[in-house]
Every structure is written in C-alpha cells, then in structure tokens.
Design an enzyme around this catalytic site. Structure first.
Site, PDB file in Angstrom:
ATOM      1  N   ASP A   1       0.846  -1.203   0.000  1.00  0.00           N
ATOM      2  CA  ASP A   1       0.000   0.000   0.000  1.00  0.00           C
ATOM      3  C   ASP A   1       0.883   1.255   0.000  1.00  0.00           C
ATOM      4  O   ASP A   1       0.757   2.117  -0.862  1.00  0.00           O
ATOM      5  CB  ASP A   1      -0.925  -0.002   1.223  1.00  0.00           C
ATOM      6  CG  ASP A   1      -1.712  -1.296   1.330  1.00  0.00           C
ATOM      7  OD1 ASP A   1      -2.606  -1.501   0.504  1.00  0.00           O
ATOM      8  OD2 ASP A   1      -1.400  -2.108   2.222  1.00  0.00           O
TER       9      ASP A   1
ATOM     10  N   TYR B   1       5.696 -14.436  -0.039  1.00  0.00           N
ATOM     11  CA  TYR B   1       5.045 -14.734   1.245  1.00  0.00           C
ATOM     12  C   TYR B   1       5.452 -16.149   1.647  1.00  0.00           C
ATOM     13  O   TYR B   1       6.067 -16.871   0.855  1.00  0.00           O
ATOM     14  CB  TYR B   1       3.520 -14.659   1.097  1.00  0.00           C
ATOM     15  CG  TYR B   1       3.028 -13.370   0.480  1.00  0.00           C
ATOM     16  CD1 TYR B   1       3.194 -12.160   1.151  1.00  0.00           C
ATOM     17  CD2 TYR B   1       2.390 -13.358  -0.753  1.00  0.00           C
ATOM     18  CE1 TYR B   1       2.744 -10.973   0.592  1.00  0.00           C
ATOM     19  CE2 TYR B   1       1.943 -12.174  -1.319  1.00  0.00           C
ATOM     20  CZ  TYR B   1       2.117 -10.984  -0.646  1.00  0.00           C
ATOM     21  OH  TYR B   1       1.689  -9.809  -1.200  1.00  0.00           O
TER      22      TYR B   1
ATOM     23  N   GLN C   1      13.390   1.847  -1.205  1.00  0.00           N
ATOM     24  CA  GLN C   1      12.635   1.434  -2.386  1.00  0.00           C
ATOM     25  C   GLN C   1      13.329   1.713  -3.727  1.00  0.00           C
ATOM     26  O   GLN C   1      13.311   0.853  -4.606  1.00  0.00           O
ATOM     27  CB  GLN C   1      11.253   2.079  -2.367  1.00  0.00           C
ATOM     28  CG  GLN C   1      10.310   1.424  -3.338  1.00  0.00           C
ATOM     29  CD  GLN C   1       9.002   2.158  -3.443  1.00  0.00           C
ATOM     30  OE1 GLN C   1       8.962   3.381  -3.479  1.00  0.00           O
ATOM     31  NE2 GLN C   1       7.911   1.416  -3.480  1.00  0.00           N
TER      32      GLN C   1
ATOM     33  N   ARG D   1       5.957 -10.595  -5.557  1.00  0.00           N
ATOM     34  CA  ARG D   1       4.675 -10.816  -4.877  1.00  0.00           C
ATOM     35  C   ARG D   1       3.847  -9.532  -4.905  1.00  0.00           C
ATOM     36  O   ARG D   1       4.316  -8.478  -5.334  1.00  0.00           O
ATOM     37  CB  ARG D   1       4.935 -11.246  -3.442  1.00  0.00           C
ATOM     38  CG  ARG D   1       5.448 -10.104  -2.573  1.00  0.00           C
ATOM     39  CD  ARG D   1       5.789 -10.536  -1.174  1.00  0.00           C
ATOM     40  NE  ARG D   1       5.676  -9.438  -0.235  1.00  0.00           N
ATOM     41  CZ  ARG D   1       6.158  -9.434   0.987  1.00  0.00           C
ATOM     42  NH1 ARG D   1       6.796 -10.495   1.442  1.00  0.00           N
ATOM     43  NH2 ARG D   1       5.988  -8.384   1.780  1.00  0.00           N
ATOM     44  N   GLY D   2       2.629  -9.613  -4.371  1.00  0.00           N
ATOM     45  CA  GLY D   2       1.816  -8.416  -4.137  1.00  0.00           C
ATOM     46  C   GLY D   2       1.546  -7.623  -5.388  1.00  0.00           C
ATOM     47  O   GLY D   2       1.122  -8.161  -6.414  1.00  0.00           O
ATOM     48  N   GLU D   3       1.819  -6.324  -5.335  1.00  0.00           N
ATOM     49  CA  GLU D   3       1.522  -5.467  -6.482  1.00  0.00           C
ATOM     50  C   GLU D   3       2.765  -4.737  -7.003  1.00  0.00           C
ATOM     51  O   GLU D   3       3.110  -4.823  -8.176  1.00  0.00           O
ATOM     52  CB  GLU D   3       0.450  -4.436  -6.095  1.00  0.00           C
ATOM     53  CG  GLU D   3       0.172  -3.438  -7.207  1.00  0.00           C
ATOM     54  CD  GLU D   3      -1.146  -2.706  -7.078  1.00  0.00           C
ATOM     55  OE1 GLU D   3      -2.108  -3.264  -6.509  1.00  0.00           O
ATOM     56  OE2 GLU D   3      -1.225  -1.569  -7.579  1.00  0.00           O
ATOM     57  N   ASP D   4       3.446  -4.034  -6.118  1.00  0.00           N
ATOM     58  CA  ASP D   4       4.511  -3.173  -6.628  1.00  0.00           C
ATOM     59  C   ASP D   4       5.703  -3.977  -7.164  1.00  0.00           C
ATOM     60  O   ASP D   4       6.215  -3.685  -8.242  1.00  0.00           O
ATOM     61  CB  ASP D   4       4.974  -2.202  -5.523  1.00  0.00           C
ATOM     62  CG  ASP D   4       5.924  -1.160  -6.078  1.00  0.00           C
ATOM     63  OD1 ASP D   4       5.529  -0.442  -7.023  1.00  0.00           O
ATOM     64  OD2 ASP D   4       7.066  -1.079  -5.609  1.00  0.00           O
ATOM     65  N   SER D   5       6.146  -4.995  -6.437  1.00  0.00           N
ATOM     66  CA  SER D   5       7.298  -5.771  -6.930  1.00  0.00           C
ATOM     67  C   SER D   5       6.913  -6.548  -8.189  1.00  0.00           C
ATOM     68  O   SER D   5       7.750  -6.796  -9.060  1.00  0.00           O
ATOM     69  CB  SER D   5       7.831  -6.714  -5.847  1.00  0.00           C
ATOM     70  OG  SER D   5       6.849  -7.614  -5.414  1.00  0.00           O
TER      71      SER D   5
HETATM   72  O1  TRH Z   1       4.548  -6.174   0.503  1.00  0.00           O
HETATM   73  P1  TRH Z   1       3.564  -6.684  -0.448  1.00  0.00           P
HETATM   74  O2  TRH Z   1       3.071  -8.033  -0.211  1.00  0.00           O
HETATM   75  O3  TRH Z   1       2.404  -5.711  -0.524  1.00  0.00           O
HETATM   76  C1  TRH Z   1       1.033  -5.786  -0.744  1.00  0.00           C
HETATM   77  C2  TRH Z   1       0.245  -5.645   0.515  1.00  0.00           C
HETATM   78  O4  TRH Z   1       0.186  -6.899   1.122  1.00  0.00           O
HETATM   79  C3  TRH Z   1      -1.103  -5.123   0.233  1.00  0.00           C
HETATM   80  O5  TRH Z   1      -1.903  -5.092   1.389  1.00  0.00           O
HETATM   81  C4  TRH Z   1      -1.736  -5.948  -0.812  1.00  0.00           C
HETATM   82  O6  TRH Z   1      -2.990  -5.521  -0.999  1.00  0.00           O
HETATM   83  C5  TRH Z   1      -0.871  -5.797  -2.015  1.00  0.00           C
HETATM   84  O7  TRH Z   1       0.414  -6.356  -1.748  1.00  0.00           O
HETATM   85  C6  TRH Z   1      -1.436  -6.425  -3.239  1.00  0.00           C
HETATM   86  O8  TRH Z   1       4.241  -6.684  -1.934  1.00  0.00           O
HETATM   87  P2  TRH Z   1       4.555  -5.482  -2.932  1.00  0.00           P
HETATM   88  O9  TRH Z   1       3.297  -4.844  -3.418  1.00  0.00           O
HETATM   89  O10 TRH Z   1       5.456  -6.005  -3.933  1.00  0.00           O
HETATM   90  O11 TRH Z   1       5.316  -4.416  -2.058  1.00  0.00           O
HETATM   91  C7  TRH Z   1       6.615  -4.593  -1.604  1.00  0.00           C
HETATM   92  C8  TRH Z   1       7.342  -3.257  -1.614  1.00  0.00           C
HETATM   93  O12 TRH Z   1       8.560  -3.372  -0.905  1.00  0.00           O
HETATM   94  C9  TRH Z   1       7.693  -2.794  -3.013  1.00  0.00           C
HETATM   95  O13 TRH Z   1       7.431  -1.408  -3.125  1.00  0.00           O
HETATM   96  C10 TRH Z   1       9.185  -3.032  -3.097  1.00  0.00           C
HETATM   97  C11 TRH Z   1       9.577  -2.801  -1.675  1.00  0.00           C
HETATM   98  N1  TRH Z   1      10.883  -3.337  -1.271  1.00  0.00           N
HETATM   99  C12 TRH Z   1      11.904  -2.459  -0.943  1.00  0.00           C
HETATM  100  O14 TRH Z   1      11.709  -1.232  -1.040  1.00  0.00           O
HETATM  101  N2  TRH Z   1      13.097  -2.939  -0.537  1.00  0.00           N
HETATM  102  C13 TRH Z   1      13.342  -4.273  -0.440  1.00  0.00           C
HETATM  103  O15 TRH Z   1      14.470  -4.669  -0.071  1.00  0.00           O
HETATM  104  C14 TRH Z   1      12.290  -5.173  -0.797  1.00  0.00           C
HETATM  105  C15 TRH Z   1      12.524  -6.646  -0.720  1.00  0.00           C
HETATM  106  C16 TRH Z   1      11.075  -4.676  -1.194  1.00  0.00           C
END
Ligand code: TRH
Length: 386
Positions: free
Chosen positions: A24, A201, A263, A279-283
């Site tokens: 988020d 996860y 990030q 996983r999730g959305e951003d990565s």
């Molecule tokens: O962390 P996520 O699983 O995030 C989400 C949330 O769970 C949310 O509630 C859900 O609705 C959504 O997924 C779909 O995975 P995501 O989205 O990939 O986010 C991880 C963030 O962490 C991403 O911006 C990259 C960042 N990151 C870093 O900045 N540094 C790091 O070393 C790593 C491993 C990740």
C-alpha cells in the site's frame, strides 16, 4: 487556486492506510515521488503507519507528525479523524485503495468554491473488465462532489502501471559487478549459474523448489531479501535464522540473505537476477520492467478471489508464447500459488523463450502509458472542467 494556475502547480493530497506488508505504502510512495519530481505537483502524503514507511524510506522518522522526504510532505495520518495539520484542501485528492478519508476533510472539500478532483486509486488487476470502470465518476450521496475510480491495468483503456521516466536509463546504467560486491559480498556469478531472486510470502511450495535447486545439474544462486519466506530458508538449511548477511550452500544451491533496501534500490535486485520471484503489487510491476522472466506470488484473497486475477495477468503476459512455454508458465505460476508442486526443470527448459517474451512484454506494457502520466492527464482535464 486561481483559474489561471498551471496544472503543474497543482497541490495533491494522497491518503494511504497500510493494511499489511509494504504494497500500500509502496505504491503510494512511488506515485507521490513521481508526481513531485516528474510533474512538479506539491504533494502531501498522509500515512497511518510510519514504521512500515520507514522500511522503504529510512529517512522517514516514525516519531514525527510532519516531515519532508524527496520533496514530498509526509504527515502521520492518525486515523480516522485527522486530516493534516491544517485543514488545507488540495486540488487533487487521492484516496489509495478505498481507504476512507476523514469526514471533516470531505465536508471542507464540498465547501471549496472550486471542487477538488477526487480519485480513488484502485489495486492493479489484469482483468480486462477494469477498463469498463476506469475513471467512471460516482457522485457523493450527500455532498456536491464526485469521485472517480482509477484502475491500474495492463490493457488499453486502463490506467496502466507506474513507470518512472528515468527507469530504462537507470537499468541500462546498472553496474552489476559493483552491485554483487556491495550487496552480496561476492563476485558476480559466471553465466553458467542461474541467479534467482526470491521475494515471497510464506509458501508451502518452497521446500520442493529448494530441493529441486539443490539436486539439479545446474548451479543456482539464490538471493533472498529478509522477510516472510526467510523462516523456510532457515529450516531448509538447518540454521536458526536466515537473516541479512547469512549464506548457505548445499548441492547445486547456494543462497544469500539480503537486507531490506530503500525502495529506489529494490529494482537492482531484479536487474541482477536471471529470474525473479515477486509478490503483491509493486514488486510484481517492477519485475515486468526488469524485462526478465518472473514468477508472481499473488496476494491471496478469501474464496480464491485472487485466482482470476492471476489468470488474467497470465493471459496478458503469455500472449504470443508457443503453447509448450505458455502451458509450462501457467502450471508453474499456479503451483507456486498453492495448487500443486512446482516443476522447475520443466519450467526453466523454456528459459530462452521466456526471456524473449519478457523483453517484448515490457515494450507492450509501456504503450499503455505510465500510471502517473495518465493520472495527471485525468486530473488536468477534470480540474479545467471544474
Ligand atoms: O509487501 P507486499 O506483499 O504488498 C502488498 C500488501 O500486502 C497489500 O496489502 C496488498 O494488498 C498488495 O500487496 C497487493 O508486496 P509489494 O506490493 O510487492 O510491495 C513490496 C514493496 O517493498 C515494493 O514497493 C518493493 C519494496 N521493497 C523495498 O523497497 N526494498 C526491499 O528490499 C524489498 C525486498 C522490497
């Protein structure tokens, strides 16, 4: 704000409630920085959990009510009543992922002579039907206000996904050799080794996969950012933990645990690897811009509501792949998302095709347009109409 004000000077408030993990705030922080640096907006980000934010941006001090980072004003949003130190109302108000913005704030929005552009930024979905809902306005039941629903997506007519203007140049200038020494503490592995990054996860399929990598004929170098999957790595290697700095080796598999980085540096991990588990959305989005094969661990939802989204993403991504490679990818992604045991050898037989597809897909996706550009265009249009 006067009618003559240029759209580039718009003030924007982004409200972000952290539900769990980093996605988020991860998405909001990216959008906030982009609106500031690429579009010159005055951005204020109101976040209810500064501790999680601190992980992505170590400059953020979780004890402060108001601070600045990357040109963005950051406020600790003490839900649900707080709406910023002053009840200033921005020209563009973004509520991320249907978080509820404070009633007092909405009431003042309604009294503003020029109504703010109000946008609900939705979660990303590859389903084509989101184009039917993208930017559809919805009138407020009580106030003379309208909110639009902004849907990120992969198809035409959606809001696209985030891509910063300097991303391709940063990737092209990435110094892999220096990165390996600095982040992993070893020389960059030679090309006979497959480098895999693993951001996931907890996952019941991990034990089978680790065993396949260990027992395989080809050497694998695994890079694991510290997090929810680390416990499984520790168990597999018989270690008490698998925290940043740890390394382990068994059979054809060597693994290195990495610390969490701010990030903007996360992309480097994806560029350094041959294939990325995200996983999730951003990565998930960043892996697509890395233009390397990847495997997605989708955020699981009740009643398997996430599975149609997994299939929709696969449909876009595998479009144009030969049947065998497409089937292998379907099978592997589904297995990784809990339906069966993944078969690494079968999947990775298609490596060259998957690599070619990853490059083509990054080009196709870029044609939908960047999410921030699309959002700015919508806001500028709506602001002029207001
Ligand atoms: O962390 P996520 O699983 O995030 C989400 C949330 O769970 C949310 O509630 C859900 O609705 C959504 O997924 C779909 O995975 P995501 O989205 O990939 O986010 C991880 C963030 O962490 C991403 O911006 C990259 C960042 N990151 C870093 O900045 N540094 C790091 O070393 C790593 C491993 C990740």
């Amino acid at each position: 704000m006067s009618a003559q004000t240029a759209p580039s000077e718009l003030a924007c408030d982004i409200f972000c409630a952290v539900i769990d993990n980093f996605g988020d705030i991860g998405v909001c922080w990216r959008v906030a920085r982009q609106l500031r640096t690429e579009h010159g907006w005055r951005v204020r980000l109101l976040v209810d959990d500064l501790k999680v934010f601190h992980a992505l941006c170590p400059e953020v001090d979780a004890t402060l009510a108001r601070q600045h980072a990357a040109g963005v004003t950051i406020e600790h949003w003490c839900e649900p009543t707080h709406a910023g130190d002053t009840l200033e109302i921005a020209d563009v108000v973004i509520e991320a992922f249907a978080c509820e913005i404070p009633h007092a704030y909405v009431a003042v929005m309604a009294r503003r002579p020029r109504k703010p552009v109000w946008i609900n930024l939705e979660y990303l979905s590859g389903e084509d039907l989101v184009a039917d809902f993208h930017l559809r306005p919805s009138p407020h039941p009580r106030f003379p206000l309208e909110k639009s629903f902004f849907f990120p997506g992969f198809g035409p007519g959606t809001g696209g996904v985030i891509k910063e203007r300097d991303l391709d140049a940063r990737r092209a200038n990435f110094d892999a050799a220096a990165w390996w020494c600095e982040r992993v503490g070893i020389e960059r592995p030679h090309s006979a080794k497959t480098v895999i990054s693993l951001f996931a996860y907890e996952n019941p399929a991990i034990d089978a996969l680790l065993a396949q990598w260990r027992d395989g004929d080809a050497p694998v170098v695994l890079l694991v950012p510290e997090g929810r999957i680390s416990g499984a790595l520790a168990r597999f290697f018989g270690l008490p933990t698998f925290a940043a700095g740890a390394s382990a080796r068994v059979g054809a598999l060597e693994a290195h645990a990495l610390g969490f980085v701010e990030q903007p540096r996360f992309d480097e991990l994806l560029w350094a690897a041959d294939i990325n588990f995200v996983r999730g959305e951003d990565s998930f989005v960043r892996a697509q811009w890395a233009a390397k094969p990847f495997v997605w661990h989708i955020y699981p939802q009740a009643d398997d509501a996430h599975l149609p989204k997994l299939d929709a993403a696969l449909d876009h991504y595998t479009n144009g792949l030969a049947d065998a490679a497409r089937d292998a990818m379907h099978l592997f992604w589904h297995a990784w998302n809990g339906t069966s045991t993944p078969d690494w050898r079968d999947f990775w037989t298609h490596r060259r095709e998957l690599e070619a597809r990853a490059l083509r897909w990054a080009d196709e996706l870029a044609r939908i347009g960047d999410l921030a550009d699309n959002l700015v265009a919508h806001a500028a249009e709506s602001h002029l109409d207001a």
